[in-house]
Each structure stands twice: as C-alpha cells, then as structure tokens.
Design a protein around this motif. Structure first.
Motif, PDB file in Angstrom:
ATOM      1  N   SER A 165     -28.216  17.389  16.150  1.00 54.82           N
ATOM      2  CA  SER A 165     -28.682  16.704  14.945  1.00 54.82           C
ATOM      3  C   SER A 165     -27.618  15.797  14.341  1.00 54.82           C
ATOM      4  O   SER A 165     -27.937  14.816  13.667  1.00 54.82           O
ATOM      5  N   SER A 166     -26.346  16.118  14.557  1.00 55.39           N
ATOM      6  CA  SER A 166     -25.243  15.266  14.114  1.00 55.39           C
ATOM      7  C   SER A 166     -24.040  15.538  14.992  1.00 55.39           C
ATOM      8  O   SER A 166     -23.970  16.572  15.671  1.00 55.39           O
ATOM      9  N   ALA A 167     -23.105  14.620  15.012  1.00 57.46           N
ATOM     10  CA  ALA A 167     -21.948  14.732  15.890  1.00 57.46           C
ATOM     11  C   ALA A 167     -21.102  15.954  15.529  1.00 57.46           C
ATOM     12  O   ALA A 167     -20.966  16.317  14.357  1.00 57.46           O
ATOM     13  N   VAL A 168     -20.529  16.560  16.550  1.00 55.80           N
ATOM     14  CA  VAL A 168     -19.622  17.690  16.358  1.00 55.80           C
ATOM     15  C   VAL A 168     -18.203  17.162  16.208  1.00 55.80           C
ATOM     16  O   VAL A 168     -17.777  16.293  16.972  1.00 55.80           O
ATOM     17  N   GLN A 169     -17.480  17.672  15.232  1.00 58.84           N
ATOM     18  CA  GLN A 169     -16.086  17.290  15.030  1.00 58.84           C
ATOM     19  C   GLN A 169     -15.212  18.101  15.978  1.00 58.84           C
ATOM     20  O   GLN A 169     -15.199  19.333  15.928  1.00 58.84           O
TER      21      GLN A 169
END
Length: 250
Positions: free
Chosen positions: A114-118
C-alpha cells in the motif's frame, strides 16, 4: 486407462501439495536477530499464513497458492511476530496468467504494498538472480519461516532457519514422478531438515541470493518421506518480475 491413471495421479499430487500452507521449519534453529532482514510474514485476520521476502520498497515475493488463504497485510522488520514491527496492507496481487494451482506450477506471486517500505537497520532487500541460473548438486542453502517445528506441534512466534542442500533435478523428478516445470529441489530427502506444511512463499537462499520460493512437500508428514522439498525457480521468471518492478503494476 493411461489417461485415467494420469488424472488420478495429478489429483493425488494436487491434494498433497495443497497441504503445504502454514509455515513450519523442521530441525532448524532460531534465526539470529541481525540476519534475514528481508523476511516477511503474510497475514490475514487470523494471523500468519505464509512467508515472503522483500525485493523492493514496494514489492514482496511469495507463492501464488498463498492467495488461497486471502492474505491482506504483510509484517516486516521483526523475527518475533509478537514484537514491534512494520506493517503494510497488500494493494495488489500479481500472479502469472498461466498459474492454475500449486500442482501445475508457476507458483509465484508478487505483492504490491500500500505504501513504500523504509529500508533501515531492521528492514532490508534480498537480491534475486540477474540471469537464469543452474544450481549445483549439493549446494548449501537455507530456508526460513515461522510456525510449528514438528508434526502436530505448536505454532512458534520466532523466525527459524535451517540449512538444506540442493538436490539434482533429475533425481527429484524420479522420486516425485510428476513435477511441474520451473522448479528446484532441496532438503526433505534422506534428511530431517527442510520445510513442512508451510513456510509457503518463503525464500530458498543460496550465496545471499533468493533463488527459490517454497512451493510444496508431501502431505502433513514433518518427519520427511523420501521425496525432496520443491521450490519455484525464481530465475525462470525474471522477465515477468522485472516488468512488474519497472511498471510498479501488473
């Protein structure tokens, strides 16, 4: 009669390999805290259902048959599933158009998050092969995952890992008799080491590179019959994987 025999054999194989869900490492050890920072737990409303591994900030690789248990989120950044972790929802599931079921092969799936992983000291990527490769017989590799450690045992929260050796593919075909294309075999053959019902979707790691995806073994027997564990050969799917990573879509 020959056709009927083949259909019956395929049905039995399909029923057996569909029992590979869940996630168990047999005769392994607790994974060191600073290792395998690419490991991912696929989860649904009941918790952990499959393994996976991070290959980009947006994508996790797992097994296509893990979609049957409807994972909705992934957990990263921890070896203990009860500890503080990083969570992302699954936005999209990408499977090869030719995938039908685990018994017919093409058992690979990319999950768009759903969103980029840091990326940090707890979350890292693992490399994939850059070209199609041929594994050496007896090459030492490892497989890791969460779950029971013996037949009928209790689920564990800590990631476990075990060393396994690559098995000659022709020998593997003779023992299984009916293998799908594009697979690797390692562990679970004349040894008590390997994966059991599960760790489906987790990586077979050789020389710090993910070369295989846990696909299937034989039934719920964790004492290992004389058939090898079977993995999807990642190197056979590199054009498909790279296209998805480049377009961030499928």
């Amino acid at each position: 009669m020959h056709g009927l025999h083949k259909r019956l054999l395929f049905h039995v194989l399909t029923c057996l390999v569909q029992n590979a869900l869940g996630g168990k490492i047999i005769d392994g050890d607790k994974a060191p805290e600073n290792s395998m920072l690419y490991m991912v737990s696929l989860q649904n409303i009941r918790g952990h259902v499959c393994g996976g591994f991070l290959i980009s900030e947006y994508f996790v690789v797992s097994a296509a048959h893990c979609d049957h248990v409807n994972p909705t989120r992934v957990v990263l950044g921890t070896h203990n599933l009860k500890a503080e972790n990083t969570m992302r929802y699954i936005e999209k599931k990408c499977k090869p158009p030719s995938y039908e079921n685990v018994g017919t092969g093409n058992d690979i799936m990319l999950l768009k998050l759903s969103s980029a992983v840091q990326l940090n000291e707890r979350v890292q990527l693992i490399q994939l092969p850059k070209t199609e490769i041929s594994m050496k017989d007896g090459e030492k590799c490892s497989v890791a995952g969460w779950g029971m450690t013996e037949t009928g045992g209790a689920i564990v929260d800590d990631l476990r890992v075990v060393d396994v050796s690559v098995i000659n593919l022709e020998d593997c075909k003779k023992t299984w008799q009916n293998l799908p294309a594009n697979v690797l075999c390692a562990g679970g053959y004349d040894t008590k080491k390997g994966f059991c019902q599960g760790d489906s979707g987790g990586p077979l790691v050789c020389n710090r590179m993910a070369v295989g995806i846990v696909s299937f073994n034989r039934n719920y027997n964790c004492t290992y019959p004389n058939v090898p564990n079977v993995y999807t050969d990642i190197s056979k799917y590199l054009p498909w994987i790279n296209k998805i990573l480049e377009e961030k879509n499928c």
